[in-house]
Scaffold this active site. Sequence first.
Site, PDB file in Angstrom:
ATOM      1  N   CYS A 136       0.845  -1.197   0.000  1.00 34.56           N
ATOM      2  CA  CYS A 136       0.000   0.000   0.000  1.00 34.56           C
ATOM      3  C   CYS A 136       0.882   1.249   0.000  1.00 34.56           C
ATOM      4  O   CYS A 136       1.521   1.561   1.017  1.00 34.56           O
ATOM      5  CB  CYS A 136      -0.905  -0.014   1.228  1.00 34.56           C
ATOM      6  SG  CYS A 136      -1.871   1.493   1.397  1.00 34.56           S
ATOM      7  N   CYS A 139      -0.386   4.116   2.336  1.00 38.01           N
ATOM      8  CA  CYS A 139      -0.219   3.816   3.772  1.00 38.01           C
ATOM      9  C   CYS A 139       1.251   3.941   4.174  1.00 38.01           C
ATOM     10  O   CYS A 139       1.565   4.535   5.202  1.00 38.01           O
ATOM     11  CB  CYS A 139      -0.648   2.389   4.108  1.00 38.01           C
ATOM     12  SG  CYS A 139      -2.134   1.824   3.309  1.00 38.01           S
ATOM     13  N   ASP A 140       2.142   3.351   3.382  1.00 35.22           N
ATOM     14  CA  ASP A 140       3.535   3.204   3.827  1.00 35.22           C
ATOM     15  C   ASP A 140       4.528   4.078   3.072  1.00 35.22           C
ATOM     16  O   ASP A 140       5.675   4.214   3.515  1.00 35.22           O
ATOM     17  CB  ASP A 140       3.962   1.731   3.684  1.00 35.22           C
ATOM     18  CG  ASP A 140       3.112   0.827   4.553  1.00 35.22           C
ATOM     19  OD1 ASP A 140       2.698   1.278   5.639  1.00 35.22           O
ATOM     20  OD2 ASP A 140       2.841  -0.317   4.141  1.00 35.22           O
TER      21      ASP A 140
END
Length: 312
Positions: A136, A139-140
């Site tokens: 992701c 997200c990261d």
Amino acid sequence: MAEGKKYDVIIVGGGPAGLACGQYSARAGRKTALIEEMAPGGQAMIIDEIENYPGLEKLSGFELASKFEQQATGFGCEIVYGTVNSIKKLSDGSFSLDTTDGEYLSPVVVIATGSKHRNLEVPGEKELTGHGVSYCATCDGPFFRNKKILVCGGGDSACQESMYLRKLSDNVTVTHRRDRFRAQASIVKAMQDAGIKTKMNMTVQSINGENGKVKSVTFQDKATGEVSTEEYDGVFVFVGYIPQNQLVPDCEKDETGFIKTDSHMMTSVPGIFAIGDVRDTPFRQIVTAAADGAVAAHYASEYIDERNNNAY
Ligand code: NAP
């Protein structure tokens, strides 16, 4: 006599397909519940920027998913948080859903469970997930600001997500196992225009760690057989998705597990519909998922009317 909570239509899964179905179904006056394990929005929630949803200016997946949810609940679709453990067909052709929120009953079940990311299945991937390996970008990605990033995959996801990562680092490379991308030409061009490097016709052999973090990646050149290792800080894997079809073992699937439907979104089991990414469909977009939802809601309603008429 069954005691569960009764609905006209129960939708399993709250991505764009499920939410659009919920909106259309509730708006058509059907008592509709949508059962979702986590937050509604599905895969759309992790998309940084959506620029191709008709009628809307660029917006994040989170913003679009929130609009879908508000519209569905605004028309009266009830969102239930829980997990569906199993779906059983009853003697009258309707369904009983065993869920963590008790039993639900409905003549129609719409499967909108989507798909889960596929793994590369190479040594080091599993051990280093969360320590440099990610699935992701939104997200990261921020953990890899100004770091050296490798993106694996050749489809729309790999190419599009690499552009988000490019905003965080000027050292982003996309590697693909073939000499040509599968992604839409417009996305490939945008990726190339953004200055993202490519490493084509390479297979990833292993992701290597040091001190519990990603340190390097070993590749094999498919043309020459040459094996090489290059240092990276982060590895983002976008190599496709696996349909979440486990709830409907009796529905017919294609060879890769996507659920087959007719043009009304009805599966091979009467009363069970399938929509969005879990369905055998040639083009997976948020707009096509939403359209699946609208079609299923319409024909689910028709199916209920036919069932009721036949009951007399
Ligand atoms: P995808 O289209 O299935 O592409 C998966 C890619 O991963 C392919 O290039 C495939 O290689 C590669 N791959 C698969 N298994 C691999 C393995 N074990 N090792 C190395 N590479 C592997 O998946 P996706 O890109 O996630 O897209 C999924 C769906 O969502 C598609 O329908 C796509 O159009 C849609 N989508 C659309 C947008 C958009 O329109 N903006 C954005 C994202 C996703 P091969 O090419 O050799 O098969």
